[in-house]
Design a protein around this motif. Structure first.
Motif, mmCIF file in Angstrom:
data_model
loop_
_atom_site.group_PDB
_atom_site.id
_atom_site.type_symbol
_atom_site.label_atom_id
_atom_site.label_comp_id
_atom_site.label_asym_id
_atom_site.label_seq_id
_atom_site.Cartn_x
_atom_site.Cartn_y
_atom_site.Cartn_z
ATOM 1 N N PRO A 1 0.828 -1.212 0.000
ATOM 2 C CA PRO A 1 0.000 0.000 0.000
ATOM 3 C C PRO A 1 0.860 1.259 0.000
ATOM 4 O O PRO A 1 1.951 1.282 0.559
ATOM 5 C CB PRO A 1 -0.808 -0.132 1.298
ATOM 6 N N ALA A 2 0.378 2.286 -0.670
ATOM 7 C CA ALA A 2 1.119 3.546 -0.752
ATOM 8 C C ALA A 2 1.199 4.189 0.631
ATOM 9 O O ALA A 2 0.254 4.127 1.428
ATOM 10 C CB ALA A 2 0.441 4.484 -1.732
ATOM 11 N N VAL A 3 2.345 4.789 0.894
ATOM 12 C CA VAL A 3 2.556 5.501 2.154
ATOM 13 C C VAL A 3 2.253 6.973 1.922
ATOM 14 O O VAL A 3 2.862 7.609 1.056
ATOM 15 C CB VAL A 3 4.004 5.320 2.662
ATOM 16 N N LEU A 4 1.304 7.498 2.671
ATOM 17 C CA LEU A 4 0.924 8.898 2.534
ATOM 18 C C LEU A 4 1.616 9.722 3.608
ATOM 19 O O LEU A 4 1.691 9.322 4.771
ATOM 20 C CB LEU A 4 -0.600 9.054 2.642
ATOM 21 N N VAL A 5 2.130 10.877 3.192
ATOM 22 C CA VAL A 5 2.892 11.746 4.097
ATOM 23 C C VAL A 5 2.296 13.149 4.039
ATOM 24 O O VAL A 5 1.907 13.628 2.967
ATOM 25 C CB VAL A 5 4.384 11.794 3.691
ATOM 26 N N ASP A 6 2.212 13.801 5.193
ATOM 27 C CA ASP A 6 1.736 15.189 5.249
ATOM 28 C C ASP A 6 2.758 16.113 4.600
ATOM 29 O O ASP A 6 3.957 16.042 4.889
ATOM 30 C CB ASP A 6 1.502 15.616 6.697
ATOM 31 N N VAL A 7 2.289 16.996 3.744
ATOM 32 C CA VAL A 7 3.167 17.943 3.048
ATOM 33 C C VAL A 7 3.269 19.215 3.887
ATOM 34 O O VAL A 7 2.252 19.832 4.228
ATOM 35 C CB VAL A 7 2.624 18.278 1.645
ATOM 36 N N PRO A 8 4.476 19.636 4.231
ATOM 37 C CA PRO A 8 4.640 20.852 5.042
ATOM 38 C C PRO A 8 4.542 22.108 4.190
ATOM 39 O O PRO A 8 4.584 22.061 2.961
ATOM 40 C CB PRO A 8 6.040 20.686 5.623
ATOM 41 N N ASN A 9 4.430 23.221 4.859
ATOM 42 C CA ASN A 9 4.412 24.520 4.184
ATOM 43 C C ASN A 9 5.852 24.983 3.970
ATOM 44 O O ASN A 9 6.591 25.188 4.939
ATOM 45 C CB ASN A 9 3.649 25.535 5.021
ATOM 46 N N VAL A 10 6.255 25.134 2.719
ATOM 47 C CA VAL A 10 7.618 25.577 2.424
ATOM 48 C C VAL A 10 7.630 26.935 1.732
ATOM 49 O O VAL A 10 8.695 27.399 1.310
ATOM 50 C CB VAL A 10 8.350 24.531 1.546
ATOM 51 N N VAL A 11 6.481 27.563 1.620
ATOM 52 C CA VAL A 11 6.421 28.893 1.012
ATOM 53 C C VAL A 11 7.181 29.867 1.891
ATOM 54 O O VAL A 11 6.978 29.921 3.108
ATOM 55 C CB VAL A 11 4.966 29.345 0.825
ATOM 56 N N GLY A 12 8.032 30.670 1.279
ATOM 57 C CA GLY A 12 8.851 31.619 2.020
ATOM 58 C C GLY A 12 10.254 31.105 2.252
ATOM 59 O O GLY A 12 11.174 31.894 2.476
ATOM 60 N N MET A 13 10.434 29.769 2.217
ATOM 61 C CA MET A 13 11.781 29.218 2.337
ATOM 62 C C MET A 13 12.531 29.421 1.024
ATOM 63 O O MET A 13 11.924 29.598 -0.033
ATOM 64 C CB MET A 13 11.728 27.712 2.639
ATOM 65 N N THR A 14 13.833 29.388 1.106
ATOM 66 C CA THR A 14 14.603 29.375 -0.134
ATOM 67 C C THR A 14 14.400 28.020 -0.822
ATOM 68 O O THR A 14 13.994 27.036 -0.192
ATOM 69 C CB THR A 14 16.097 29.584 0.139
ATOM 70 N N GLY A 15 14.670 27.988 -2.101
ATOM 71 C CA GLY A 15 14.521 26.741 -2.829
ATOM 72 C C GLY A 15 15.359 25.623 -2.229
ATOM 73 O O GLY A 15 14.915 24.477 -2.141
ATOM 74 N N SER A 16 16.574 25.973 -1.786
ATOM 75 C CA SER A 16 17.470 24.971 -1.192
ATOM 76 C C SER A 16 16.906 24.424 0.103
ATOM 77 O O SER A 16 16.901 23.199 0.337
ATOM 78 C CB SER A 16 18.853 25.583 -0.956
ATOM 79 N N ASP A 17 16.416 25.320 0.982
ATOM 80 C CA ASP A 17 15.865 24.871 2.264
ATOM 81 C C ASP A 17 14.593 24.044 2.049
ATOM 82 O O ASP A 17 14.362 23.043 2.743
ATOM 83 C CB ASP A 17 15.567 26.073 3.157
ATOM 84 N N ALA A 18 13.750 24.458 1.108
ATOM 85 C CA ALA A 18 12.531 23.714 0.831
ATOM 86 C C ALA A 18 12.853 22.314 0.312
ATOM 87 O O ALA A 18 12.208 21.334 0.694
ATOM 88 C CB ALA A 18 11.687 24.477 -0.186
ATOM 89 N N GLN A 19 13.852 22.232 -0.535
ATOM 90 C CA GLN A 19 14.245 20.934 -1.069
ATOM 91 C C GLN A 19 14.752 20.017 0.043
ATOM 92 O O GLN A 19 14.420 18.819 0.082
ATOM 93 C CB GLN A 19 15.320 21.106 -2.139
ATOM 94 N N THR A 20 15.541 20.569 0.960
ATOM 95 C CA THR A 20 16.053 19.778 2.082
ATOM 96 C C THR A 20 14.910 19.269 2.954
ATOM 97 O O THR A 20 14.878 18.103 3.360
ATOM 98 C CB THR A 20 17.019 20.616 2.925
ATOM 99 N N THR A 21 13.935 20.144 3.223
ATOM 100 C CA THR A 21 12.804 19.777 4.083
ATOM 101 C C THR A 21 11.952 18.686 3.447
ATOM 102 O O THR A 21 11.591 17.696 4.091
ATOM 103 C CB THR A 21 11.941 21.020 4.360
#
Length: 276
Positions: free
Chosen positions: A105-125
């Motif tokens: 079965p597929a594993v579902l994960v909550d998506v965090p809010n990354v708006v406002g982060m730099t692209g690099s930080d959002a990618q890491t998160t």
């Protein structure tokens, strides 16, 4: 029987085959055929010395292998026939049916809010949560302005989250220099927003135009390169290294227009952080 003179040969005396009486020989005296006859001697074919000495197994050298080969061919033919009969009687092997493999079965994960982060930080998160990240050709130092999966929604682990990054502006030389100066000050000590702009525009500081100083500070804010609460905490720690302060005394120092120029909220965050 008498042979006429016309038929008499002219060769030496001796016994010769009588052609008139098969199986007999007649004596020739050198001039005339006589009445003396005798049975003809059996004719023996002459053999060479090599053939006479050849042993029986040598003489049969070709016969024996031929016989052996013939036997092999016969046996092989019989075996093939029997094998063919057996093969015709054996049913084709059955292939065992395989049960269908059930997918995990597929594993579902909550998506965090990354708006406002730099692209690099959002990618890491997002990568830490098992997501893939795609922001196209955007500059990873620029802030995220949108994400295709809203914060709080669930997405399948391993799926891709599309991010939209703010376009990097075309900077003037003055703007680029002001940004680099602002970064340098922030790496040295804690600054409030008002204190950093004052340092950049002061004639005793850098002397930038107010518009360039404002642009530099706003750029650092938009790209997530400055957090004012953390700057206030760093400034409070620096003051405590110089001298002792009460909570109220340090609050006044942090918020004074002649001091840190932090907001009351930023000052209280710093005081809580240092334990006052």
């Amino acid at each position: 029987m008498t042979i006429t003179d016309r038929e008499q040969p002219t060769y030496a005396a001796g016994w010769y085959v009588d052609t008139t009486v098969p199986g007999t020989e007649r004596w020739y005296d050198g001039t005339t055929w006589t009445d003396r006859v005798r049975p003809a001697a059996p004719q023996i074919q002459p053999q060479s010395a090599t053939a006479a000495k050849r042993r029986w197994y040598k003489r049969k050298a070709l016969v024996i292998p031929v016989a052996v080969i013939g036997g092999i061919v016969v046996v092989s033919g019989i075996a093939g026939a029997l094998g063919g009969e057996r093969n015709n009687d054996v049913a084709a092997p059955r292939i065992a049916s395989q049960a269908p493999v059930e997918e995990a079965p597929a594993v579902l994960v909550d998506v965090p809010n990354v708006v406002g982060m730099t692209g690099s930080d959002a990618q890491t998160t997002l990568s830490a949560l098992g997501f893939r990240v795609d922001f196209g050709n955007g500059d990873p130092t620029m802030p995220v302005t949108a994400q295709d999966v809203a914060a709080g929604e669930q997405a399948e682990e391993g799926s891709t989250v599309q991010l939209t990054l703010q376009e990097k502006p075309n900077l003037t030389v003055a703007q680029d220099s002001a940004i680099r100066s602002a970064k340098s000050y922030l790496s040295f000590m804690g600054f409030s927003r008002a204190g950093l702009i004052e340092q950049l525009t002061s004639q005793y500081g850098e002397g930038y135009e107010a518009a360039d100083a404002e642009f530099a500070v706003a750029t650092l804010e938009q790209t997530g390169q400055v957090v004012w609460n953390e700057e206030a905490l760093q400034s409070a720690q620096s003051y405590l290294k110089i001298s002792g302060f009460s909570r109220q005394g340090l609050f006044d120092q942090l918020t004074s227009q002649y001091g840190g120029q932090f907001t009351p909220e930023q000052a209280n965050y710093a005081l809580d952080g240092v334990g006052l």
